[in-house]
Design an enzyme around this catalytic site. Structure first.
Site, PDB file in Angstrom:
ATOM      1  N   CYS A   1      14.452  22.195  -9.713  1.00  4.49           N
ATOM      2  CA  CYS A   1      14.842  22.364 -11.136  1.00  4.49           C
ATOM      3  C   CYS A   1      13.643  22.619 -12.048  1.00  4.49           C
ATOM      4  CB  CYS A   1      15.612  21.123 -11.608  1.00  4.49           C
ATOM      5  SG  CYS A   1      14.557  19.669 -11.796  1.00  4.49           S
TER       6      CYS A   1
ATOM      7  N   CYS B   1       9.059  20.408  -9.800  1.00  4.99           N
ATOM      8  CA  CYS B   1      10.138  20.296  -8.809  1.00  4.99           C
ATOM      9  C   CYS B   1      10.536  21.691  -8.315  1.00  4.99           C
ATOM     10  CB  CYS B   1      11.341  19.611  -9.469  1.00  4.99           C
ATOM     11  SG  CYS B   1      12.834  19.635  -8.474  1.00  4.99           S
TER      12      CYS B   1
ATOM     13  N   ASP C   1      -0.634   4.272   0.917  1.00  2.48           N
ATOM     14  CA  ASP C   1      -1.492   5.273   1.579  1.00  2.48           C
ATOM     15  C   ASP C   1      -0.936   5.806   2.898  1.00  2.48           C
ATOM     16  OD1 ASP C   1      -3.797   2.551   2.355  1.00  2.48           O
ATOM     17  OD2 ASP C   1      -2.021   3.194   3.469  1.00  2.48           O
TER      18      ASP C   1
ATOM     19  N   HIS D   1       5.948  -0.612  -2.694  1.00  6.82           N
ATOM     20  CA  HIS D   1       5.519   0.091  -3.906  1.00  6.82           C
ATOM     21  C   HIS D   1       5.556   1.602  -3.762  1.00  6.82           C
ATOM     22  CE1 HIS D   1       3.125  -3.804  -4.923  1.00  6.82           C
ATOM     23  NE2 HIS D   1       4.414  -3.925  -5.172  1.00  6.82           N
TER      24      HIS D   1
ATOM     25  N   CYS E   1      11.098  14.208  -8.300  1.00  6.03           N
ATOM     26  CA  CYS E   1      11.383  14.927  -9.545  1.00  6.03           C
ATOM     27  C   CYS E   1      11.827  13.950 -10.633  1.00  6.03           C
ATOM     28  CB  CYS E   1      12.482  15.974  -9.310  1.00  6.03           C
ATOM     29  SG  CYS E   1      12.952  16.799 -10.836  1.00  6.03           S
TER      30      CYS E   1
ATOM     31  N   SER F   1      -4.764  -9.534  -3.203  1.00  7.84           N
ATOM     32  CA  SER F   1      -5.300 -10.514  -4.167  1.00  7.84           C
ATOM     33  C   SER F   1      -4.208 -11.462  -4.640  1.00  7.84           C
ATOM     34  CB  SER F   1      -5.909  -9.773  -5.364  1.00  7.84           C
ATOM     35  OG  SER F   1      -4.955  -8.877  -5.905  1.00  7.84           O
TER      36      SER F   1
ATOM     37  N   GLY G   1      -5.244  -9.028   3.097  1.00  2.00           N
ATOM     38  CA  GLY G   1      -5.905  -8.102   2.180  1.00  2.00           C
ATOM     39  C   GLY G   1      -5.180  -7.872   0.873  1.00  2.00           C
TER      40      GLY G   1
ATOM     41  N   ASN H   1       0.828  -1.201   0.000  1.00  5.24           N
ATOM     42  CA  ASN H   1       0.000   0.000   0.000  1.00  5.24           C
ATOM     43  C   ASN H   1       0.863   1.251   0.000  1.00  5.24           C
ATOM     44  OD1 ASN H   1      -2.056  -1.805   0.160  1.00  5.24           O
ATOM     45  ND2 ASN H   1      -2.430  -1.503   2.344  1.00  5.24           N
TER      46      ASN H   1
ATOM     47  N   GLU I   1     -11.972 -13.223   0.433  1.00 10.76           N
ATOM     48  CA  GLU I   1     -12.210 -14.389  -0.439  1.00 10.76           C
ATOM     49  C   GLU I   1     -10.918 -15.185  -0.582  1.00 10.76           C
ATOM     50  OE1 GLU I   1     -13.440 -12.140  -3.847  1.00 10.76           O
ATOM     51  OE2 GLU I   1     -11.423 -11.401  -4.223  1.00 10.76           O
TER      52      GLU I   1
HETATM   53  C1  BV8 Z   1       8.943  -5.808 -11.161  1.00 11.94           C
HETATM   54  C2  BV8 Z   1       2.081   1.235  -6.937  1.00 11.94           C
HETATM   55  C3  BV8 Z   1      10.972  -6.394 -12.282  1.00 11.94           C
HETATM   56  C4  BV8 Z   1       1.389   2.140  -7.849  1.00 11.94           C
HETATM   57  C5  BV8 Z   1       1.719  -1.071  -7.642  1.00 11.94           C
HETATM   58  C6  BV8 Z   1       6.834 -11.758 -12.506  1.00 11.94           C
HETATM   59  C7  BV8 Z   1       8.041 -11.244 -12.066  1.00 11.94           C
HETATM   60  C8  BV8 Z   1       8.311  -9.878 -12.180  1.00 11.94           C
HETATM   61  C9  BV8 Z   1       7.360  -9.010 -12.709  1.00 11.94           C
HETATM   62  C10 BV8 Z   1       6.173  -9.532 -13.138  1.00 11.94           C
HETATM   63  C11 BV8 Z   1       5.906 -10.887 -13.043  1.00 11.94           C
HETATM   64  N1  BV8 Z   1       4.649 -11.092 -13.528  1.00 11.94           N
HETATM   65  C12 BV8 Z   1       4.129  -9.917 -13.906  1.00 11.94           C
HETATM   66  C13 BV8 Z   1       5.035  -8.957 -13.695  1.00 11.94           C
HETATM   67  C14 BV8 Z   1       4.847  -7.542 -13.989  1.00 11.94           C
HETATM   68  C15 BV8 Z   1       4.144  -6.812 -12.853  1.00 11.94           C
HETATM   69  C16 BV8 Z   1       2.952  -7.545 -12.306  1.00 11.94           C
HETATM   70  O1  BV8 Z   1       3.020  -8.148 -11.240  1.00 11.94           O
HETATM   71  N2  BV8 Z   1       1.836  -7.455 -13.020  1.00 11.94           N
HETATM   72  C17 BV8 Z   1       0.595  -8.044 -12.527  1.00 11.94           C
HETATM   73  C18 BV8 Z   1      -0.581  -7.141 -12.904  1.00 11.94           C
HETATM   74  C19 BV8 Z   1       0.476  -9.446 -13.124  1.00 11.94           C
HETATM   75  N3  BV8 Z   1       5.075  -6.531 -11.773  1.00 11.94           N
HETATM   76  C20 BV8 Z   1       5.847  -5.434 -11.866  1.00 11.94           C
HETATM   77  O2  BV8 Z   1       5.918  -4.741 -12.860  1.00 11.94           O
HETATM   78  C21 BV8 Z   1       6.705  -5.095 -10.647  1.00 11.94           C
HETATM   79  N4  BV8 Z   1       8.041  -4.819 -11.087  1.00 11.94           N
HETATM   80  O3  BV8 Z   1       8.700  -6.921 -10.832  1.00 11.94           O
HETATM   81  O4  BV8 Z   1      10.187  -5.386 -11.706  1.00 11.94           O
HETATM   82  C22 BV8 Z   1      10.537  -6.524 -13.708  1.00 11.94           C
HETATM   83  C23 BV8 Z   1      10.179  -5.384 -14.424  1.00 11.94           C
HETATM   84  C24 BV8 Z   1       9.814  -5.533 -15.768  1.00 11.94           C
HETATM   85  C25 BV8 Z   1       9.750  -6.806 -16.350  1.00 11.94           C
HETATM   86  C26 BV8 Z   1      10.079  -7.935 -15.587  1.00 11.94           C
HETATM   87  C27 BV8 Z   1      10.481  -7.788 -14.267  1.00 11.94           C
HETATM   88  C28 BV8 Z   1       6.207  -3.819  -9.972  1.00 11.94           C
HETATM   89  C29 BV8 Z   1       4.850  -4.045  -9.365  1.00 11.94           C
HETATM   90  C30 BV8 Z   1       4.424  -2.790  -8.574  1.00 11.94           C
HETATM   91  C31 BV8 Z   1       3.230  -2.155  -9.245  1.00 11.94           C
HETATM   92  N5  BV8 Z   1       2.757  -1.029  -8.434  1.00 11.94           N
HETATM   93  N6  BV8 Z   1       1.355  -0.022  -6.903  1.00 11.94           N
HETATM   94  C32 BV8 Z   1       0.053   2.565  -7.317  1.00 11.94           C
HETATM   95  O5  BV8 Z   1      -0.442   1.991  -6.321  1.00 11.94           O
HETATM   96  O6  BV8 Z   1      -0.507   3.473  -7.917  1.00 11.94           O
HETATM   97  S1  BV8 Z   1       0.883  -2.509  -7.465  1.00 11.94           S
HETATM   98  C33 BV8 Z   1      -0.703  -2.277  -6.942  1.00 11.94           C
HETATM   99  O7  BV8 Z   1      -1.212  -3.599  -6.777  1.00 11.94           O
HETATM  100  C34 BV8 Z   1      -0.900  -1.627  -5.584  1.00 11.94           C
HETATM  101  O8  BV8 Z   1       0.291  -1.315  -4.901  1.00 11.94           O
HETATM  102  C35 BV8 Z   1      -1.599  -2.713  -4.785  1.00 11.94           C
HETATM  103  O9  BV8 Z   1      -1.334  -2.671  -3.440  1.00 11.94           O
HETATM  104  C36 BV8 Z   1      -0.975  -3.886  -5.428  1.00 11.94           C
HETATM  105  C37 BV8 Z   1      -1.487  -5.234  -5.155  1.00 11.94           C
HETATM  106  O10 BV8 Z   1      -2.875  -5.197  -5.195  1.00 11.94           O
HETATM  107  P1  BV8 Z   1      -3.615  -5.586  -3.818  1.00 11.94           P
HETATM  108  O11 BV8 Z   1      -2.982  -4.801  -2.719  1.00 11.94           O
HETATM  109  O12 BV8 Z   1      -3.606  -7.050  -3.692  1.00 11.94           O
HETATM  110  O13 BV8 Z   1      -5.045  -4.974  -4.050  1.00 11.94           O
HETATM  111  P2  BV8 Z   1      -6.264  -5.639  -4.835  1.00 11.94           P
HETATM  112  O14 BV8 Z   1      -7.284  -4.562  -5.031  1.00 11.94           O
HETATM  113  O15 BV8 Z   1      -5.738  -6.402  -6.014  1.00 11.94           O
HETATM  114  O16 BV8 Z   1      -6.824  -6.738  -3.822  1.00 11.94           O
HETATM  115  C38 BV8 Z   1      -7.384  -6.342  -2.597  1.00 11.94           C
HETATM  116  C39 BV8 Z   1      -7.609  -7.633  -1.824  1.00 11.94           C
HETATM  117  O17 BV8 Z   1      -8.109  -7.305  -0.537  1.00 11.94           O
HETATM  118  C40 BV8 Z   1      -8.637  -8.542  -2.478  1.00 11.94           C
HETATM  119  O18 BV8 Z   1      -8.161  -9.877  -2.428  1.00 11.94           O
HETATM  120  C41 BV8 Z   1      -9.879  -8.381  -1.581  1.00 11.94           C
HETATM  121  O19 BV8 Z   1     -10.625  -9.584  -1.495  1.00 11.94           O
HETATM  122  C42 BV8 Z   1      -9.252  -8.070  -0.248  1.00 11.94           C
HETATM  123  N7  BV8 Z   1     -10.074  -7.256   0.668  1.00 11.94           N
HETATM  124  C43 BV8 Z   1     -10.888  -6.207   0.332  1.00 11.94           C
HETATM  125  N8  BV8 Z   1     -11.423  -5.700   1.472  1.00 11.94           N
HETATM  126  C44 BV8 Z   1     -10.921  -6.430   2.518  1.00 11.94           C
HETATM  127  C45 BV8 Z   1     -10.061  -7.422   2.008  1.00 11.94           C
HETATM  128  N9  BV8 Z   1      -9.419  -8.314   2.793  1.00 11.94           N
HETATM  129  C46 BV8 Z   1      -9.629  -8.230   4.114  1.00 11.94           C
HETATM  130  N10 BV8 Z   1     -10.430  -7.303   4.696  1.00 11.94           N
HETATM  131  C47 BV8 Z   1     -11.094  -6.398   3.927  1.00 11.94           C
HETATM  132  N11 BV8 Z   1     -11.891  -5.492   4.521  1.00 11.94           N
HETATM  133 ZN    ZN Z   2      14.236  18.522  -9.875  1.00 15.25          ZN
END
Ligand code: BV8
Ligand code: ZN
Length: 250
Positions: free
Chosen positions: A154, A151, A107, A122, A130, A193, A191, A105, A219
């Site tokens: 700069c 920025c 936040d 993240h 910047c 997915s 929390g 998160n 879930e």
């Molecule tokens: C990287 C910041 C190396 C921005 C975010 C394998 C290896 C390496 C990379 C990859 C790979 N496979 C795919 C990739 C690429 C990619 C990736 O994972 N894609 C996904 C979509 C398949 N990964 C990357 O690019 C990462 N970089 O590995 O670098 C690299 C680079 C290039 C090529 C190869 C390797 C960087 C990933 C970071 C992305 N940035 N956030 C922003 O937030 O604006 S990720 C984003 O998703 C958020 O941070 C968020 O926190 C995060 C995960 O989501 P969740 O937190 O799980 O949230 P979600 O809504 O999905 O689920 C909520 C859950 O809560 C649900 O299950 C729900 O049931 C539950 N819930 C709801 N309410 C409650 C609850 N549970 C309990 N109580 C409740 N009340």
């Molecule tokens: Zn700057």
């Protein structure tokens, strides 16, 4: 005793008897604070999918649009307060010899709840970096005075100090996270997915290195079959049940 109570008492026993705990949280722990989750329907903005906006390509293609999305998320998070789930993790940290909180998160609610040993995998939505000189500024200004923000050193455009899809997570962050997983006895995954890598693999590493892994989610997730226990429910209601609170809340 029904299945839920059995799971809660099993988890309570596991957590009470461990001295080293590592926690991984995702957007779900902040849902009860009113912060939209990343993939839930309430997370949709102008019908864009988060994955389509949280990328360097989307930003450089249209920095104004991506910043309007972040301004909307900062606005949604501005009035958010930590919920009992965040506070429970902060209190658990006081009770454990070793405790690391890895969060996906951005936040800042874990810090507000008093958690200390936090790894923000993240980044943080309240920091602006910047794009040219790399200067990072804290900013809680909502709405932003100008979009995109500039920025102060700069005058180049700033970006949210977060890790986008397709961007590398700093090795130091990965190393610290893996060390926290390897050194713990128990891992709690709350929390998330379990879709985004490399965060989603942390639970797998924990199981591969012989740890007990407990998941809390509304879930089942793709990783649930790997874990020792999945407790279905709201983290704000379940986390406070998983340890004996020693604080007297007024
Ligand atoms: C990287 C910041 C190396 C921005 C975010 C394998 C290896 C390496 C990379 C990859 C790979 N496979 C795919 C990739 C690429 C990619 C990736 O994972 N894609 C996904 C979509 C398949 N990964 C990357 O690019 C990462 N970089 O590995 O670098 C690299 C680079 C290039 C090529 C190869 C390797 C960087 C990933 C970071 C992305 N940035 N956030 C922003 O937030 O604006 S990720 C984003 O998703 C958020 O941070 C968020 O926190 C995060 C995960 O989501 P969740 O937190 O799980 O949230 P979600 O809504 O999905 O689920 C909520 C859950 O809560 C649900 O299950 C729900 O049931 C539950 N819930 C709801 N309410 C409650 C609850 N549970 C309990 N109580 C409740 N009340
Ligand atoms: Zn700057």
């Amino acid at each position: 005793m029904n299945e839920m109570h059995e799971k809660i008492s099993a988890a309570l026993d596991i957590i009470e008897h461990c001295s080293s705990l590592t926690v991984l949280t995702g957007a779900g722990i902040s849902a009860e604070s009113g912060v939209p989750t990343f993939r839930g329907k309430e997370g949709l903005w102008r019908n864009f999918r988060s994955e389509d906006l949280a990328t360097p390509e989307a930003f450089w293609n249209n920095p104004k649009l991506v910043w309007e999305w972040y301004d909307w998320r900062r606005n949604a998070a501005r009035d958010a307060k930590p919920n009992p789930g965040h506070f429970a993790l902060a209190e658990l940290e006081d009770q454990k010899k070793k405790f690391t909180l890895i969060t996906q998160n951005i936040d800042g609610l874990h810090q507000l709840a008093g958690s200390r040993n936090i790894i923000e995998m993240h980044g943080n939505i309240w920091q602006i970096r910047c794009t040219k000189c790399g200067d990072v500024q804290q900013s809680h200004k909502v709405p932003l005075d100008e979009i995109p923000p500039r920025c102060g050193l700069c005058n180049e455009i700033g970006r949210p100090n977060v890790v986008w899809f397709g961007e590398i997570i700093p090795m130091e962050v990965i190393d610290r996270s893996l060390k926290a997983v390897e050194e713990c006895e128990v891992m709690l995954i709350v929390g998330t997915s379990g879709i985004v890598e490399p965060a989603a693999s942390m639970g797998l590493v924990a199981k591969q290195t012989g740890k007990t892994v407990i998941e809390i989610n509304l879930e089942y997730t793709p990783n649930s079959p790997l874990f020792d226990l999945t407790i279905l429910g709201k983290s704000g209601e379940i986390l406070p049940l998983l340890f004996t609170s020693r604080k007297v809340y007024s």
